[in-house]
Structures are given as structure tokens and as C-alpha cells.
Write a protein that holds these residues in place. Structure first.
Motif, mmCIF file in Angstrom:
data_model
loop_
_atom_site.group_PDB
_atom_site.id
_atom_site.type_symbol
_atom_site.label_atom_id
_atom_site.label_comp_id
_atom_site.label_asym_id
_atom_site.label_seq_id
_atom_site.Cartn_x
_atom_site.Cartn_y
_atom_site.Cartn_z
ATOM 1 N N THR A 142 2.068 -2.533 -3.437
ATOM 2 C CA THR A 142 0.909 -2.897 -2.558
ATOM 3 C C THR A 142 -0.122 -3.617 -3.511
ATOM 4 O OG1 THR A 142 1.160 -0.968 -0.946
ATOM 5 C CG2 THR A 142 -0.991 -2.308 -1.086
ATOM 6 N N ARG A 173 0.531 3.294 0.663
ATOM 7 C CA ARG A 173 1.048 3.323 1.933
ATOM 8 C C ARG A 173 0.102 2.832 3.074
ATOM 9 N NH1 ARG A 173 5.842 5.892 0.540
ATOM 10 N NH2 ARG A 173 5.925 6.863 -1.372
ATOM 11 N N THR A 174 -1.058 2.199 2.744
ATOM 12 C CA THR A 174 -1.419 1.770 3.873
ATOM 13 C C THR A 174 -0.719 0.825 5.089
ATOM 14 O OG1 THR A 174 -3.330 0.104 4.600
ATOM 15 C CG2 THR A 174 -2.125 -0.413 2.801
ATOM 16 N N GLU A 175 -1.165 0.951 6.198
ATOM 17 C CA GLU A 175 -0.284 0.286 7.376
ATOM 18 C C GLU A 175 -0.443 -1.027 7.024
ATOM 19 O OE1 GLU A 175 1.370 1.623 9.854
ATOM 20 O OE2 GLU A 175 0.831 3.796 9.705
ATOM 21 N N SER A 217 4.336 -2.503 6.279
ATOM 22 C CA SER A 217 5.005 -1.275 6.574
ATOM 23 C C SER A 217 6.385 -1.285 5.611
ATOM 24 C CB SER A 217 5.504 -1.454 8.139
ATOM 25 O OG SER A 217 5.969 -2.448 8.218
ATOM 26 N N ASP A 267 2.409 11.309 9.032
ATOM 27 C CA ASP A 267 1.745 9.786 9.737
ATOM 28 C C ASP A 267 2.049 10.369 11.172
ATOM 29 O OD1 ASP A 267 0.906 8.285 7.977
ATOM 30 O OD2 ASP A 267 2.562 6.707 8.413
ATOM 31 N N LYS A 321 5.198 0.602 2.632
ATOM 32 C CA LYS A 321 5.075 2.022 3.250
ATOM 33 C C LYS A 321 6.395 2.844 3.254
ATOM 34 C CE LYS A 321 3.706 4.203 7.210
ATOM 35 N NZ LYS A 321 3.655 3.979 8.566
ATOM 36 N N LYS A 379 7.974 9.580 0.670
ATOM 37 C CA LYS A 379 8.099 8.742 1.575
ATOM 38 C C LYS A 379 8.390 9.603 2.969
ATOM 39 C CE LYS A 379 11.162 5.936 3.804
ATOM 40 N NZ LYS A 379 12.397 5.211 4.100
ATOM 41 N N ALA A 392 5.244 2.711 -3.959
ATOM 42 C CA ALA A 392 4.376 2.207 -2.931
ATOM 43 C C ALA A 392 2.884 1.658 -3.519
ATOM 44 C CB ALA A 392 4.051 3.250 -1.878
#
Lengths: 293, 294, 112
Positions: free
Chosen positions: C55, C22-24, C42, A155, C45, A148, C51
Motif C-alpha cells: 500500500t 489493508r484499507t479498502e 482490494s 471484515d 488487501k 489475511k 500489505a
């Protein structure tokens, strides 16, 4: 915008020194992301100004609301991590042991246990002396590195690169083969592997390349201290050939790497000979290969 | 050497590549020339000590953790197990429950909160522990399977195995994983002394200071070995003086050492100065470290 | 047919998010109704671990016939997705959803 990730599998191969050199060569075209958060050292070469900082939370931590606790001890019974202790009939959570599984909170009949986010460190956006921007982080003592935090640093760097129309995000990747390095590689356009010709260098290179293959990312390799062991070096070259990994350069064993670091400089600023040429040439090749992707 | 309580010593460093494994293996082999020593490689993601030591494998066992196993015949597909798992190790796809053992932290919530007993906990292999023996030197390592994320339970188990098997060894050395996060803390939390290996460079100093902060959180005594001494600058020495941390030995920077290391050879056997340094480290430990920590 | 995209935004002009776990956003295009809808991912994410499986659970609940993404799912997510009878197409990174959809229609995207 393309993401270039530099990884090495094992420590001490010169990965961070090379990433910083690429950052200097790339200048204003690259946003730098230091995802080696366990040993975040790149700031020592790029002198960031810590312009913006923010707390970083990861995972959960149980917390007992003492006023509502009925001292039944159920939480302590179910905890598999010895994280709940009782002193003078007061139940408390040891944050070092708590895994954040949330089991205690679910079974507490008085509903007095809450999960709060765990403060894991800080992350920063900095101006660096290359005229560009670097995103980096620092873990708190004993905090666990996680995918994370790496994802967060990446990001932010990507967002800045898109907004400011930079061509590359240059990522100093995490060590090992666990979750953080997977997160470093996820979404990458190109990987640069840095290795050294030693028994453990080749061993760790192979392990980390397995991950790169899974993500189907094109890779190139720099062999550092190549002249220290010609037999091992040849073995690495053979491995690169078999796997179709572009062999960028063989760098000689050279104390100028350390001398540059001691001056707070990168190798391309300190050295004026062969090393500088080899590293500059590698960066040009990387750019060309990435643009082909 | 004076006889005293068993000493448990961790060899650690803030960052990788400073020579931690080199020091562990050389120190262990050097001690073994005179007395019994146990070396435990706890860098379970990348155990490399074995590359430098020869010995006969005398024991091998799997490491396990407890994870839930779905019993389809009992399951009512109520979905509680998925909802209580904070680690997303369980998902529910229509009428099927899927368990991802690598993500499981063995908290037992899903298993014990299941109303129909459809998720009994069963052992799942997470890696392998091996013990080697060569004269006075006992070498133990654990290796995590690829995809396993939690190093801490394996480290705890390997430590326990080593101490249980050799409770009276004068020296037990733990080669710690690099960094300052949970796996390193698991190693140092019940040792008598920590040897920190560093380089006299800005990177070395930065990572050393982080490691020292961590060790102080556990109130453990520590000492520093400076590797590649002569390159870089004096900042590490100044730091140690200011912080009152003893410098146990300095190992000179040399291309020859790097070459010997690269081919997996023990360095002190060729380079007398390294032998002197190992002796200094040993003397310090015997004279200044209080043993017997549990 | 229902098509799912891992996406960095919610419109046809958004760029494909190359990451799966971790796609938006997960964007769904329903070819029958011609409707485009987006699910904010999110919260997943921001999970420290897991994750990929989280998802996968979401994608399952959206029940698309086809998934279009970038790098391709990691190990855990792949295992989960195998249980869904769904076509997974990768290498769509750097494309907008519209471009990726056209490529899919022309059979130009690689199937895992």
C-alpha cells in the motif's frame, strides 16, 4: 460500531472462555469473530450452525503444465526451497515445500509454470445460540495462518455488524506477536488482555502489549487464576498501573471454568456466584469504556 | 534402562497452555538425573522453557537469513526487483529501492534477476541461538527477533545445530510450537515419536484431533499425555481408544501443580505422582519407539 | 495540495478505513482541481503478507502531500512512508471523509 479485541499473548489463560462469556452477555448487540484460527475453539461454546461456508485462498503455489514442459530443469536450479523434484524425467512441485515466491514461473523458458492460489481453509458465517451471528474459520492441515485470514474473518463480521446495526464486534484474537495478531489489532477500538500470574504469563503479556501500544489502542486487563501466585499477581498489577491499563478484575482459580466448558456452556451460564458476578461486571465496564472512546 | 539408538521426540499440543513446556522441562530434568539428554525449545516466537531451567550458558550465536542489499551505485532503477517480489519486501520510491528484510523469504529472485547485480544477497540477523549446560542436561533455544515472521528457517537451523552437536544423545526432546501450522510440521517431520499434551476438555479434544491429523499426514507414531486429569470428561480417553493412540500417562489436576508452575518450579521434584508419570512416559518411549530416524 | 484518505468507500460520505495496509480504498482529494478520485486497494488487501509495504508503494505513486488514516501505519509501512515527504495524520477513524477533512483543516487531527 466498535471493535473489541481479546488477546493474551500466551495460550491457556482463559481468553476464549471469557470471549464466549462476553458474547453471551452481549447477546444480540454483538457480532462475534473468532480470529484465533490456529486453535479455533469458540464454536464449542457458542454452537454455530455453519449456515454459510466458503473456501479461503491465501498465498500462491506453483504448478507445472506437464504437456508444455521441455524438461530443462531451470526451475529446479533456481528454487531455494527444494520444492521441485524430478522423477522419470518429470518435474513436479511439492506443495508442502513451495513458498509461492514465483521465481520458477518467471524464468521458465517454456512458460509452463503457473501460480495458482493456495487453498488454505474454510470460513463460515453462523447463527449462534445468543441470537446473534459469528464469523469463524478453519485452517487446512499445515496451512499457514496469516494476517489475511484474520482480516477476512474480521471484515465479514464488521460488514454484518454495520448492516444489522449491532453495537459491537467482539474478536477472539490470535495468539503470539506475529502477523495474525497484528491483523487482529488493526482497526480495533479497544483491547482486553487476559493473563495469568505465572513466569511466562507476565513475560508474554508485556510482549503483546508492546504491539497494542504501537497501535495506540486503549486497553484493559483481566487477571485469571489471580490467587495462584500472589507475588506474580502483584507484579502484573504494578505493570498495569505503570502502563495505564485499566485493571478490570481478578478472577480466582476455579474449576467451574472447565466444568462450564464440558457442558458446552460459558462461565456466566454455568456459575451462579462470584465468577459470574466478576465476569458480568467486567463486561459492563468494558462496554462503558468503549462507549467513552 | 536398555541402551538403543538415539531417540528424537517432539512434545507438541494443538493449542497453547496445555502444559507442553511443563512436560518438556520436567521430562528433560528427570532424564538428566540418570543420563544425558538434550532439550531444544523450538517455540521460537515465545521460547519459555528456559524460565524453568538453570544452567550455564556455554554458547551463543546469531541466526541469519539471506536478504538482498541495495547497491545504489550500480542500480539503474529499472524496477524489476520490485515486480518479481511476491512478498512485497521491495518497494521503489522514485530513484530509491527500499528492502524490508523481515518480509523477505530468501527466494533470491530479485537478486538473480537484477541485470546489473545491484542487489547482492547478504546475511541478516533474525534472532539468537543459545546453548546452556547443567550436568547431563543440554538445553538449546532460539528466539526470533520481533517483527521476523518466518519461524521455519530458524526451527530448521536450531534442530540441525542440536543434532550436529549431540548426535549420540540417547534422548533429544523438541519442545514444539503450539498449533498445527508450518512451524509445528517442521518440528515433527523428522522425529521418531511425538508426545501430544492435552487436557480432558472439549477444547483439549478438539485441538488434539487437529494435531493428530497433522501428525498422521507425516505418518509419525504418537502418544498422548493427559494433563489436568480429573477435570472435564472422558471424551479424550474415548477418542484415543477409538483412534488407537496410546495414552502414555495421566497427570492429575491439582492446584498445587498450577502454583508450582506459576513460580517457574520443576513439578516432579515436589509431587511424587508426577515423577511416576514421567517414568511411565520414559518406559513407553524406550520400549516402543524405534529410534534412528534421520 | 493533494490529500489521501484510507477509506471504506469512494465518496465524501464514506467512513475512514482505520487500517493502512489493508484499507479498502485510497481516496485522493486534489484541492486545486477540487476533484475526488478513488483507487481500489482490494488486490493488496488480499495479500497474505506485506500489505503495508504494497500500500505504501501505491500511496507513493499517487504522491499526496497529506495522508489521513485511523490507527496509523504498522512498522514496515511507517519505514516506507518516512521516505516520502508527506504529513501523516491519524485517529480519524469513525469519521466520514468530509468530517475528517474538516478536522484536518481545523488542525484537529494528530500528526505522527
Amino acid at each position: 460500531m466498535k471493535e473489541i479485541v481479546i488477546i493474551s499473548g500466551k495460550g491457556g489463560t482463559g481468553k476464549t472462555s471469557l470471549t464466549a462469556a462476553f458474547a453471551v452477555l452481549g447477546g444480540n448487540d454483538v457480532v462475534v469473530a473468532d480470529c484465533d484460527v490456529d486453535a479455533a475453539d469458540m464454536h464449542l461454546l457458542l454452537q454455530p450452525d455453519f449456515n454459510y461456508s466458503d473456501d479461503f485462498y491465501s498465498g500462491e503455489l506453483a504448478y507445472i503444465e506437464q504437456a508444455d514442459c521441455i524438461r530443462c530443469g531451470k526451475c529446479k536450479d533456481v528454487c531455494r526451497f527444494d520444492a521441485i523434484s524430478v522423477k522419470l524425467n518429470r518435474f513436479t512441485i511439492d506443495p508442502m515445500n513451495c513458498e509461492g515466491c514465483g521465481y520458477c514461473a518467471r524464468i521458465c523458458p517454456a512458460h509452463c509454470i503457473r501460480n495458482k492460489s493456495r487453498l488454505a481453509g474454510k470460513w463460515y458465517i453462523s447463527n449462534i445460540r445468543t441470537g446473534s451471528i459469528m464469523v469463524h474459520a478453519r485452517l487446512g492441515i499445515g496451512a499457514d495462518n496469516s494476517g489475511k485470514l484474520v482480516a477476512k474473518v474480521k471484515d465479514e463480521a464488521k460488514g454484518i455488524a454495520i448492516e444489522e446495526q449491532k453495537e459491537f464486534v467482539l474478536i477472539d484474537g490470535s495468539p503470539g506477536i506475529g502477523c495474525p495478531v497484528v491483523s487482529s489489532l488493526s482497526g480495533a477500538s479497544f483491547v482486553v488482555l487476559v493473563t495469568e500470574p505465572s513466569v511466562s504469563g507476565l513475560h508474554d503479556l508485556k510482549r503483546v502489549y508492546e504491539l497494542v501500544k504501537k497501535f495506540k489502542i486503549r486497553a484493559a486487563c483481566i487477571i485469571n487464576k489471580a490467587d495462584i501466585n500472589l507475588v506474580k499477581c502483584a507484579e502484573i498489577e504494578q505493570f498495569l498501573a505503570e502502563e495505564g491499563i485499566v485493571h478490570l478484575a481478578d478472577l480466582p482459580y476455579d474449576e467451574n471454568f472447565t466444568k462450564a466448558m464440558t457442558q458446552g456452556q460459558t462461565i456466566v451460564e454455568y456459575d451462579d456466584g462470584l465468577l459470574k458476578d466478576l465476569v458480568t461486571d467486567s463486561w459492563e465496564k468494558v462496554k462503558r469504556l468503549v462507549r467513552e472512546e | 534402562m536398555t541402551s538403543q539408538k538415539p531417540l528424537k521426540i517432539a512434545i507438541a499440543s494443538g493449542k497453547g497452555g496445555t502444559g507442553k513446556t511443563t512436560l518438556s522441562t520436567n521430562l528433560a530434568a528427570f532424564i538428566a538425573e540418570q543420563q544425558e539428554v538434550v532439550l531444544v525449545d523450538l517455540d521460537v516466537e515465545e521460547p519459555n522453557s528456559g524460565l524453568f531451567l538453570n544452567g550455564e550458558m556455554i554458547h551463543e550465536e546469531f541466526n541469519y537469513k539471506m536478504t538482498p542489499q541495495w547497491d545504489e551505485s550500480k542500480c539503474t532503477v529499472c524496477g524489476i526487483c520490485r515486480k518479481v517480489c511476491n512478498f512485497h519486501a521491495i518497494i521503489q520510491l522514485g530513484p530509491s529501492i527500499l528492502v524490508f528484510p523481515e518480509l523477505c523469504h530468501s527466494c533470491y529472485a530479485c537478486s538473480e534477476l537484477c541485470t546489473v547485480d545491484a542487489l547482492p544477497m547478504v546475511p541478516k540477523k533474525t534472532g539468537i541461538l543459545k546453548e546452556f549446560s547443567s550436568g547431563n542436561l543440554h538445553f538449546i533455544e532460539s528466539r526470533l527477533d520481533i517483527g521476523e515472521e518466518q519461524a521455519v528457517p530458524t526451527i530448521a537451523k536450531t534442530k540441525k545445530y542440536a543434532i550436529g552437536k549431540f548426535p549420540d544423545a540417547q534422548f533429544t526432546l523438541f519442545d514444539s510450537p503450539p498449533g498445527t501450522s508450518c512451524p509445528m510440521m517442521e518440528v515433527i517431520k523428522d522425529v521418531d515419536f511425538v508426545i501430544l499434551v492435552t487436557e480432558p476438555t472439549p477444547f483439549g479434544l478438539h485441538d488434539l484431533s487437529l494435531a493428530v491429523e497433522t501428525i498422521r499426514a507425516y505418518k509419525k507414531p504418537c502418544g498422548v499425555v493427559i494433563n489436568r486429569y480429573g477435570i472435564g470428561n472422558n471424551d479424550v480417553i474415548e477418542y484415543c481408544q477409538n483412534e488407537n493412540i496410546p495414552i502414555l500417562a495421566k497427570i492429575a489436576n491439582s492446584r498445587e501443580i498450577a502454583e508450582l508452575y506459576s513460580s517457574g518450579k520443576l513439578i516432579y521434584r515436589t509431587i511424587p505422582e508426577v515423577k511416576v508419570a514421567l517414568n511411565e512416559i520414559l518406559d513407553y518411549c524406550l520400549n516402543n519407539v524405534e529410534g534412528g530416524n534421520k | 495540495m493533494k490529500i489521501a484518505f484510507t477509506s471504506s468507500g469512494t465518496t465524501w460520505e464514506s467512513i475512514i478505513d482505520p487500517r493502512f495496509g489493508r484499507t479498502e480504498y485510497i481516496v485522493i482529494f486534489d484541492e486545486e482541481s477540487q476533484e475526488l478520485s478513488a483507487v481500489d486497494n482490494s488486490s493488496v488487501k488480499n495479500e497474505a503478507h506485506g500489505a503495508g509495504t504494497a500500500t505504501s508503494q501505491r500511496v507513493f505513486e499517487l504522491s499526496p502531500d497529506v495522508l489521513i488514516t485511523g490507527n496509523g501505519p504498522g512498522d514496515n509501512a511507517s519505514t516506507a512512508l518516512k521516505h516520502l515527504k508527506m504529513k501523516i495524520l491519524v485517529n480519524a477513524h469513525d469519521l466520514t471523509l468530509r468530517q475528517a477533512y474538516e478536522k484536518y483543516k481545523n488542525g484537529e487531527l494528530k500528526e505522527v
